[in-house]
Design a protein around this motif. Structure first.
Motif: not given
Length: 311
Positions: A1-26
């Motif tokens: 069963m699903i007990e938890a949902a994780m929202i994204w993976n390693e967002p402060n790692n540029k392999s998974h979230w592009d900091p140039e698009v979102d430099p202030d994390w807003s």
């Protein structure tokens, strides 16, 4: 069963979230707030987990708190690979957990921890045993990365291979089982703690290892699993058939499912690490997946009509 949902993976790692698009994390914070609200509306019993941070960074947590992001999650997660990529000792695990506990009252889960066999398989045996010694009983959830080695012909999901140099090849040696299906010595060490330490195994679209993974986890006595459902994959042909097969196969495990990867045609930049042009579309995907695979047992949850699987 699903007990938890994780929202994204390693967002402060540029392999998974592009900091140039979102430099202030807003944009990321807005994405989390929308996804967290949508998940809770469908099934409030599902634990919402902030995508595991890598590196472990209390200042990043405070930045997200400043955006109001932490109100949309129940758990903060960390990832660590101290013998492969991180610049700290494996013995520092308790201190790294304490750094995050000092800046939030949310429970802290270790949703990826690993030691590879790139240098020597004996090093991985030590890594499993020392990790269990330091973390079992210290945090509510631990997930070892991973069950299987990543086949080298598949390639690793990273956007900075050049910066990694030879460390890039460590990505292919993190499993307890070699790519050819044979077990490493570390598998025996893991089996001793399988009831307390879960596994993190990402299954690729139409992954041929799924059934073998289920068989191995049941044989080992693994109770908890972390895996993922890719928003980008939802636009592939017959994606829902694959998602259904994957989640049915994993039904006997207490599963944390990770939602991530932006479809190229929906990103601000055409890449899976980009923030979406419309973050509500990602939230709708999360709600759709929870409604399909972890529906609420009461009549109080929202009904979700999928609207995003047609490119």
């Amino acid at each position: 069963m699903i007990e938890a949902a994780m929202i994204w993976n390693e967002p402060n790692n540029k392999s998974h979230w592009d900091p140039e698009v979102d430099p202030d994390w807003s944009l990321f914070a807005d994405t989390v707030k929308r996804a967290g609200a949508s998940i809770a509306a469908v099934n409030p019993a599902v634990t919402r987990v902030l995508g595991g941070m890598s590196p472990i960074d209390p200042l990043w947590v405070k930045r997200l708190e400043g955006h109001g992001c932490l109100d949309a999650v129940d758990v903060v997660a960390v990832h660590g690979f101290p013998l492969d990529w991180n610049l700290w000792s494996i013995h520092d695990w308790p201190a790294k957990i304490a750094e995050i506990e000092a800046v939030t009252d949310k429970p802290v889960w270790v949703t990826e921890v690993g030691v590879g066999s790139f240098g020597a398989e004996e090093v991985q045996v030590f890594g499993v045993e020392k990790t269990a010694e330091l973390l079992v009983g210290r945090v509510p959830r631990i997930y070892w990365y991973s069950l299987f080695d990543l086949p080298q012909e598949w390639g690793a999901t990273t956007r900075h291979r050049e910066a990694e140099g030879s460390s890039y090849y460590r990505h292919f040696y993190m499993g307890l089982i070699r790519a050819d299906g044979t077990p490493k010595p570390s598998l025996d060490s893991y089996a001793k703690v399988a009831g307390e330490m879960g596994l993190m195994q990402w299954f690729h679209y139409q992954d041929p290892r799924l059934d073998d993974a289920v068989a191995w986890m049941k044989r080992l006595g693994t109770k908890k699993l972390r895996t993922g459902l890719s928003w980008a994959d939802s636009f592939r042909p017959n994606a829902i058939d694959w998602f259904d097969r994957q989640m049915e196969a994993l039904a006997d495990f207490d599963t944390t499912v990770t939602f991530c990867f932006t479809p190229e045609h929906l990103g601000i930049q055409p890449h899976h690490t980009s923030a979406a042009r419309d973050p509500q579309a990602f939230a709708d995907f999360c709600a759709w997946m929870i409604d399909r695979y972890a529906p609420a047992t009461t009549g109080t949850a929202a009904t979700v009509t999928p609207q995003i699987a047609a490119a």
